[in-house]
Design an enzyme around this catalytic site. Structure first.
Site, PDB file in Angstrom:
ATOM      1  N   TYR A   1     -25.895  -2.678  -1.794  1.00 47.50           N
ATOM      2  CA  TYR A   1     -25.111  -2.039  -2.845  1.00 47.50           C
ATOM      3  C   TYR A   1     -25.707  -0.677  -3.206  1.00 47.50           C
ATOM      4  CZ  TYR A   1     -23.249  -1.155  -7.543  1.00 47.50           C
ATOM      5  OH  TYR A   1     -22.673  -0.578  -8.649  1.00 47.50           O
TER       6      TYR A   1
ATOM      7  N   ALA B   1     -13.926   2.190  -9.620  1.00 47.38           N
ATOM      8  CA  ALA B   1     -13.639   1.112  -8.671  1.00 47.38           C
ATOM      9  C   ALA B   1     -14.736   1.051  -7.617  1.00 47.38           C
ATOM     10  CB  ALA B   1     -12.287   1.344  -8.009  1.00 47.38           C
TER      11      ALA B   1
ATOM     12  N   GLY C   1     -29.713 -21.625 -29.627  1.00 45.56           N
ATOM     13  CA  GLY C   1     -31.016 -22.010 -30.133  1.00 45.56           C
ATOM     14  C   GLY C   1     -31.924 -22.654 -29.122  1.00 45.56           C
TER      15      GLY C   1
END
Length: 314
Positions: A142, A71, A191
């Site tokens: 982070y 978590a 594609g």
């Protein structure tokens, strides 16, 4: 019993499934924010609420022998928080250390923390891979929060005797992956011509099944105690090779235009997309030899098989 936090996430779901598959009689505890989700019979959901600095984990930790902590407040490309670092610290540092202190107090022996290669940094020079012994160099909020959590966990391990295992994966891919990797897979499957035919970088990735296998190995392996590991598939790819591998997995031709990287960088700079091109064209390699040699671990699936499973599950 094993407690898994973040059990509804991309990696967490796969960890729970693997633990149950290894031993059908094994009970797995999952920490959940609220009731309502249907789980397999062997799973014991225990409501804890969010990963916060004051969360009470006592119910979730009852009769648990190890914790796999997935978590987190996850990395996002365009964070809208007024102060991202404070927001990341509240969850990823203070919330994690609050959990870990309760784990240690409960006498639980092992705590696995899934960190991130972002603790090491965002890129590597050509031919130079990150190693666990490198000085940390997080470049965003982070990564900084994961680094601070690692530091706090190591100190807690030293103070209490609880065994901490830190795992820093690079980009994880597999069935159900989202964000940029999924967008690239869709473009290949449809594609679309892609201007990525002349990108000669090298990037380490880790297939979901390989990461899960390594996590499960670290739950019980005695040599994993109080170690930090970088983990990967062991086969680095250029972006050009990655697109070709996706195309093979999807059974379609790879439509690649050999546009020089400097042209991509110049165009991206004009459009304010320089970071996106860096992620596609830059190097980020990890040396996973410690994981292989110390734990005698080998990735169970190849890159080609990992891409096949990712495409099949998209």
């Amino acid at each position: 019993m094993i407690l898994v936090t973040g059990a509804t996430g991309f990696v967490g779901k796969a960890v729970v499934q693997r633990l149950l598959a290894d031993d059908e009689s094994k009970r797995v505890v999952v920490a959940v924010r609220r009731d309502g989700r249907q789980w397999p019979e062997q799973v014991l959901p225990r409501v804890t609420g969010d990963l916060e600095p004051a969360t009470d984990w006592s119910l979730a930790l009852k009769d648990v022998s190890a914790v796999v902590h997935l978590a987190a407040r996850v990395h996002v490309m365009h964070d809208t928080a007024a102060d991202p670092l404070t927001a990341f610290r509240s969850v990823n540092v203070e919330g994690t250390l609050n959990l870990a202190r309760q784990v240690a107090a409960a006498g639980i022996k092992r705590f696995l923390f899934i960190s991130s290669v972002k603790v090491n940094g965002e890129s590597t020079p050509p031919g130079r891979a990150f190693a666990e012994s490198d000085a940390p160099n997080p470049q965003d909020a982070y990564g900084q929060s994961k680094y601070e959590a690692e530091h706090g966990l190591r100190q807690l391990a030293a103070d209490t005797g609880m065994e901490v295992v830190i795992i820093r994966p690079p980009l994880v891919y597999g069935p159900g992956i989202k964000a940029n990797f999924a967008a690239l897979m869709r473009a290949v499957q449809r594609g679309w011509p892609l201007p990525l035919g002349a990108v000669h970088n090298q990037r380490s990735l880790v297939a979901l099944d390989n990461l899960v296998d390594f996590i499960v190995t670290c739950i019980t392996h005695h040599q994993a105690a109080n170690q930090t590991f970088l983990v990967s598939d062991g086969q680095d790819l250029s972006t050009t090779e990655l697109v070709r591998g996706m195309a093979r997995a999807a059974g379609v031709p790879a439509r690649l235009l050999p546009i020089p990287v400097w042209v991509l960088q110049a165009g991206a700079g004009l459009l304010g997309k320089g970071d996106a091109v860096q992620r596609l064209c830059g190097n980020l390699q990890v040396d996973s030899s410690k994981a292989r040699h110390l734990l005698d671990w080998t990735p169970p699936i190849s890159v080609d098989e990992g891409l096949r499973r990712a495409v099949a599950g998209s």
